[in-house]
Design a protein around this motif. Structure first.
Motif, PDB file in Angstrom:
ATOM      1  N   GLU A  58      12.767   2.523   2.396  1.00 15.87           N
ATOM      2  CA  GLU A  58      11.302   2.526   2.467  1.00 15.87           C
ATOM      3  C   GLU A  58      10.824   3.324   3.674  1.00 15.87           C
ATOM      4  N   HIS A  62       8.632   6.811   3.642  1.00 18.52           N
ATOM      5  CA  HIS A  62       7.305   6.566   4.230  1.00 18.52           C
ATOM      6  C   HIS A  62       6.544   5.468   3.488  1.00 18.52           C
ATOM      7  N   LEU A  63       7.267   4.584   2.781  1.00 16.39           N
ATOM      8  CA  LEU A  63       6.604   3.520   2.034  1.00 16.39           C
ATOM      9  C   LEU A  63       6.212   2.351   2.930  1.00 16.39           C
ATOM     10  N   GLN A  65       4.376   2.779   5.589  1.00 15.10           N
ATOM     11  CA  GLN A  65       3.203   3.220   6.328  1.00 15.10           C
ATOM     12  C   GLN A  65       1.915   2.870   5.564  1.00 15.10           C
ATOM     13  N   GLN A  70       0.748   7.318   3.299  1.00 15.72           N
ATOM     14  CA  GLN A  70       1.631   7.508   2.138  1.00 15.72           C
ATOM     15  C   GLN A  70       1.116   8.619   1.233  1.00 15.72           C
ATOM     16  N   TRP A  74       2.911  12.079   0.268  1.00 13.91           N
ATOM     17  CA  TRP A  74       3.172  12.388  -1.146  1.00 13.91           C
ATOM     18  C   TRP A  74       2.540  13.726  -1.533  1.00 13.91           C
TER      19      TRP A  74
END
Length: 313
Positions: A58, A62-63, A65, A70, A74
């Motif tokens: 994660e 960057h999951l 944050q 995010q 993305w």
């Protein structure tokens, strides 16, 4: 200057549209139940990942944050063609799509050529003899093509050619040698609208003073239609053509699935079954981008050909 101004405005509008679409597409991930990191680890062969493994992945994705951060990560990855890892295979999504893109482009190119040939033949025949049997016959064919779902036409083609005559295969490998049957299926579905639109544009051109002067000078109706009517009818048909091209490039999911064509369409169907969100996101971005690019290209070509089009039109 006029064309440049139109192109600049259309590109800005396209970028704004694409940015808005990206927010909706990205929102699929945080709204989905479950842990994306856990799904990826399971796909990579770790059936029971530890909390530490999930936490590490994660952090790498960057999951951990805030949502805005995010989204920015993305979006930056999407701009560079990086859509993360597939939940189903654990491989980079961009590699998965790149492997299937040639088959989809092959099918799109073949379908486009066949659809144009069919549309011009049917549209000109109908305009050549308005109100007579060729016009009624092409109208009937267009209604027939429009009313039958694509998968039914695909099954009929398999039944007639593969089962009946032993020509071709039902399971295809994505090469030019085997593209004709799914391409014909898609071309039939596109030519119904395109041929009727072309007929209407040709008949409208035949009412113009230009066509009437040519007829008064002795030019035959056939010559007027082919030499003068078709070029002048191209501009009003460009946007319908652009939408059709975007549909073909974005992947014809049903037809690709029926013929087991190894393109993007059949791949995204499998991804939906497995709730493979990174693949679905990447495919949606690609399909949206295809539609926007072809629409902008159609606008710019229309502006080049037709000088009556202005920036505000």
């Amino acid at each position: 200057m006029r064309v440049l101004a139109i192109a600049r405005r259309r590109v800005v509008e396209a970028l704004i549209t694409l940015l808005g679409a990206s927010v909706l597409i990205w929102a699929l991930m945080p709204l989905a139940p479950g842990s994306p990191a856990r799904m990826i680890l399971v796909a990579q062969g770790i059936p029971e990942p530890t909390p530490q493994q999930i936490s590490d992945l994660e952090r790498a994705l960057h999951l951990d944050q805030p949502l805005l951060s995010q989204y920015v990560h993305w979006l930056w990855g999407a701009v560079r063609g990086d859509f993360g890892l597939s939940f189903a295979s654990g491989r980079p999504v961009s590699d998965e799509l790149a492997g299937r893109l040639p088959a989809t482009l092959t099918l799109a190119a073949a379908s486009l050529v066949l659809a144009l040939v069919l549309s011009v033949a049917l549209g000109v025949a109908a305009a050549q003899f308005p109100g007579r049997w060729p016009d009624h016959g092409t109208r009937g064919l267009a209604l027939l093509f429009a009313s039958i779902p694509g998968f039914v036409i695909a099954l009929l083609l398999i039944q007639v050619f593969v089962v009946g005559f032993g020509v071709g295969k039902a399971a295809l490998d994505g090469t030019w040698q085997q593209v004709w049957m799914p391409a014909l299926c898609l071309a039939v579905g596109l030519s119904d609208t395109w041929s009727r639109l072309l007929r209407a544009n040709l008949l409208a051109f035949m009412e113009t003073p230009t066509a009437q002067v040519l007829a008064a000078r002795g030019a035959s109706r056939r010559r007027i239609l082919w030499r003068h009517g078709l070029p002048n009818s191209a501009v009003p048909s460009l946007h319908a053509l652009a939408v059709g091209v975007a549909i073909l490039i974005g992947g014809a999911t049903v037809v690709e699935t029926v013929f087991t064509w190894p393109g993007l369409g059949s791949y995204v169907v499998e991804s939906v079954k497995h709730r493979d969100l990174p693949v679905i996101q990447a495919f949606t971005v690609f399909a949206t981008l295809s539609y926007i690019v072809t629409s902008v290209a159609a606008d710019i070509v229309s502006a080049v050909v037709d000088r009556r089009i202005t920036v505000d039109a």
